[in-house]
Design a protein around this motif. Structure first.
Motif, short mmCIF file in Angstrom:
data_model
loop_
_atom_site.label_atom_id
_atom_site.label_comp_id
_atom_site.label_asym_id
_atom_site.label_seq_id
_atom_site.Cartn_x
_atom_site.Cartn_y
_atom_site.Cartn_z
N GLN A 103 0.83 -1.20 0.00
CA GLN A 103 0.00 0.00 0.00
C GLN A 103 0.87 1.26 0.00
OE1 GLN A 103 -3.15 0.15 2.97
NE2 GLN A 103 -3.48 -2.06 2.81
N SER A 104 2.01 1.18 0.71
CA SER A 104 2.91 2.33 0.76
C SER A 104 3.58 2.62 -0.58
CB SER A 104 4.00 2.10 1.83
OG SER A 104 4.85 1.02 1.45
N LEU A 105 3.52 1.67 -1.52
CA LEU A 105 4.13 1.86 -2.85
C LEU A 105 3.17 2.52 -3.84
CD1 LEU A 105 5.99 -1.55 -3.40
CD2 LEU A 105 7.01 0.66 -2.83
N LEU A 106 1.90 2.64 -3.49
CA LEU A 106 0.91 3.17 -4.44
C LEU A 106 1.22 4.61 -4.85
CD1 LEU A 106 -2.39 1.69 -2.94
CD2 LEU A 106 -1.15 0.93 -4.98
N THR A 127 -5.72 8.06 -3.85
CA THR A 127 -6.87 8.62 -4.57
C THR A 127 -6.47 9.90 -5.30
OG1 THR A 127 -8.41 7.70 -2.95
CG2 THR A 127 -9.21 9.50 -4.33
N LEU A 128 -5.78 10.79 -4.58
CA LEU A 128 -5.32 12.04 -5.19
C LEU A 128 -4.35 11.76 -6.32
CD1 LEU A 128 -5.05 15.15 -5.20
CD2 LEU A 128 -3.24 14.90 -3.48
N VAL A 129 -3.45 10.81 -6.11
CA VAL A 129 -2.46 10.46 -7.14
C VAL A 129 -3.14 9.94 -8.40
CG1 VAL A 129 -0.57 8.89 -7.70
CG2 VAL A 129 -0.58 10.07 -5.52
N PHE A 130 -4.17 9.11 -8.23
CA PHE A 130 -4.90 8.59 -9.38
C PHE A 130 -5.52 9.73 -10.19
CE2 PHE A 130 -5.37 4.17 -10.37
CZ PHE A 130 -4.84 3.50 -9.28
N VAL A 131 -6.09 10.69 -9.49
CA VAL A 131 -6.71 11.84 -10.18
C VAL A 131 -5.66 12.61 -10.97
CG1 VAL A 131 -7.89 14.04 -9.84
CG2 VAL A 131 -8.58 12.05 -8.50
N ILE A 132 -4.50 12.86 -10.36
CA ILE A 132 -3.43 13.61 -11.04
C ILE A 132 -2.88 12.82 -12.22
CG2 ILE A 132 -1.19 14.72 -10.76
CD1 ILE A 132 -3.44 16.08 -9.26
N ILE A 133 -2.78 11.49 -12.09
CA ILE A 133 -2.32 10.65 -13.20
C ILE A 133 -3.26 10.79 -14.39
CG2 ILE A 133 -2.04 8.27 -14.00
CD1 ILE A 133 -0.99 7.57 -11.22
N VAL A 134 -4.56 10.69 -14.13
CA VAL A 134 -5.55 10.79 -15.21
C VAL A 134 -5.46 12.15 -15.90
CG1 VAL A 134 -8.02 10.86 -15.74
CG2 VAL A 134 -7.14 9.13 -14.18
N ILE A 135 -5.35 13.22 -15.10
CA ILE A 135 -5.23 14.57 -15.67
C ILE A 135 -3.96 14.69 -16.51
CG2 ILE A 135 -4.87 17.01 -15.09
CD1 ILE A 135 -6.61 16.53 -12.59
N THR A 136 -2.85 14.16 -15.99
CA THR A 136 -1.57 14.22 -16.71
C THR A 136 -1.64 13.49 -18.05
OG1 THR A 136 -0.38 14.26 -14.59
CG2 THR A 136 0.90 13.71 -16.56
N VAL A 137 -2.16 12.26 -18.01
CA VAL A 137 -2.23 11.44 -19.23
C VAL A 137 -3.15 12.08 -20.27
CG1 VAL A 137 -3.01 9.22 -20.16
CG2 VAL A 137 -1.65 9.28 -18.07
N ILE A 138 -4.30 12.59 -19.82
CA ILE A 138 -5.25 13.20 -20.77
C ILE A 138 -4.66 14.46 -21.39
CG2 ILE A 138 -7.45 14.44 -20.92
CD1 ILE A 138 -8.61 12.40 -18.99
N ILE A 139 -4.05 15.33 -20.58
CA ILE A 139 -3.48 16.57 -21.11
C ILE A 139 -2.35 16.29 -22.09
CG2 ILE A 139 -2.14 18.63 -20.50
CD1 ILE A 139 -3.81 18.85 -17.96
N ILE A 140 -1.43 15.42 -21.71
CA ILE A 140 -0.28 15.14 -22.59
C ILE A 140 -0.72 14.37 -23.83
CG2 ILE A 140 1.90 13.86 -22.75
CD1 ILE A 140 2.53 14.75 -19.95
#
Length: 328
Positions: free
Chosen positions: A37-40, A160-173
């Motif tokens: 869990q600490s690796l997520l 949860t926050l990291v998942f949101v930022i990942i989605v935003i990053t992938v979509i924008i790029i």
């Protein structure tokens, strides 16, 4: 093209939701140990770093070794804001992410204007020097805690926050790459002389890719700091930049999906091999070498292409059969 991009965005969001639901279920049911869990969050941070660096290295075709420098600048700026702001977490953390990204983007612009006029090894050396200069400055400033590090950072980053930022990053790029500016960036990678001959502003598009990549590196740095609770300059050394570059190359230059998979594997693999004690890093290095050799093999590339083509064909046949049943 707009419909295609829109469709890809929907697929990316649905996939992210499915992955998040799976991770959430594993965490809540206790199927995922506390160690994993600490690796997520670290996995998510490396994904953001790899996808953003891929914009510069994979799509623009310029070798840069200063991504850890942008990450450190963003991390310190965002984390110092949260330390001194004294605002509720749900307000200060999003602001800190924006501040970290913008500060990194500003440094990306300052460094990019002179550096991107260079090519190849020269650009790599300049960006490497930039990363080391930033690390030295952070190590000798009192406001950043010096060599002892910046302490007292709230551990408020979660998966949860990291998942949101990942989605935003992938979509924008992804949308940037598929846009008119993105096609211009890719054309510079393919043939800079031909790109200039058709009127593409090479310096502007190089700088655009550099600044966007730096912005998301800064955002990843803020998440990194709020996961550890402490920032020390030695965490952003040359080795960190090389690690991100290895992820990009391993996942495939210009492949966002490959960067996501490679970031996950590279982050998890050392921990999976931890039980092997002294042989852990040796096996890790051997696995990296084997994976790189396979990625460079044309036969393996053909195998992957045919394998995924067969999978898509099976899905299409299954979908057609289901339509036939419904119509019947």
């Amino acid at each position: 093209m707009k419909k295609l991009i829109h469709k890809k965005n929907i697929i990316a969001i649905v996939t992210a939701i499915a992955v998040y639901a799976l991770v959430f279920m594993l965490v809540e049911t206790g199927s995922l140990s506390r160690h994993y869990q600490s690796l997520l969050v670290p996995i998510g941070v490396n994904i953001i770093l790899a996808v953003s660096l891929n914009l510069t290295v994979g799509f623009l075709g310029e070798l840069t070794l200063g991504h850890a420098g942008f990450m450190s600048v963003g991390a310190y700026a965002g984390c110092m804001f949260t330390i001194y702001a004294n605002l509720p977490t749900y307000i200060e953390l999003p602001i800190a992410l924006i501040i970290g990204g913008l500060v990194a983007a500003v440094f990306g612009c300052i460094i990019g204007i002179p550096a991107l006029r260079l090519k190849g090894d020269y650009l790599a050396i300049v960006t490497l020097a930039f990363g080391e200069i930033i690390r030295s400055i952070l190590m000798n400033m009192e406001v950043t805690g010096g060599a002892g590090g910046l302490k007292g950072i709230d551990k408020s980053a979660n998966y949860t926050l990291v998942f949101v930022i990942i989605v935003i990053t992938v979509i924008i790029i992804s949308n940037l790459v598929n846009s008119r500016a993105g096609r211009a960036i890719c054309s510079i990678r393919d043939n800079i002389i031909a790109a200039e001959s058709v009127g593409i502003n090479v310096v502007y598009h190089k700088l655009l890719a550099f600044v966007v990549a730096a912005f998301f590196a800064g955002v990843a740095g803020v998440l990194y700091g709020h996961n550890l609770g402490i920032l020390t300059p030695d965490r952003f050394d040359f080795n960190k930049s090389i690690e991100i570059l290895v992820i990009v190359v391993l996942g495939g230059m210009g492949s966002i999906r490959g960067s996501i998979i490679a970031a996950t594997v590279i982050t998890v693999l050392p921990e999976v091999l931890r039980g092997l004690a002294d042989y852990r890093m040796l096996i890790y290095a051997v696995v990296l070498i084997v994976m790189m050799i396979l990625n460079a093999s044309p036969k393996f590339a053909e195998f992957k292409k045919s394998f995924f083509a067969k999978l898509r064909g099976k899905k299409a046949q299954k979908g057609g059969a289901e339509d036939g049943v419904i119509r019947g």
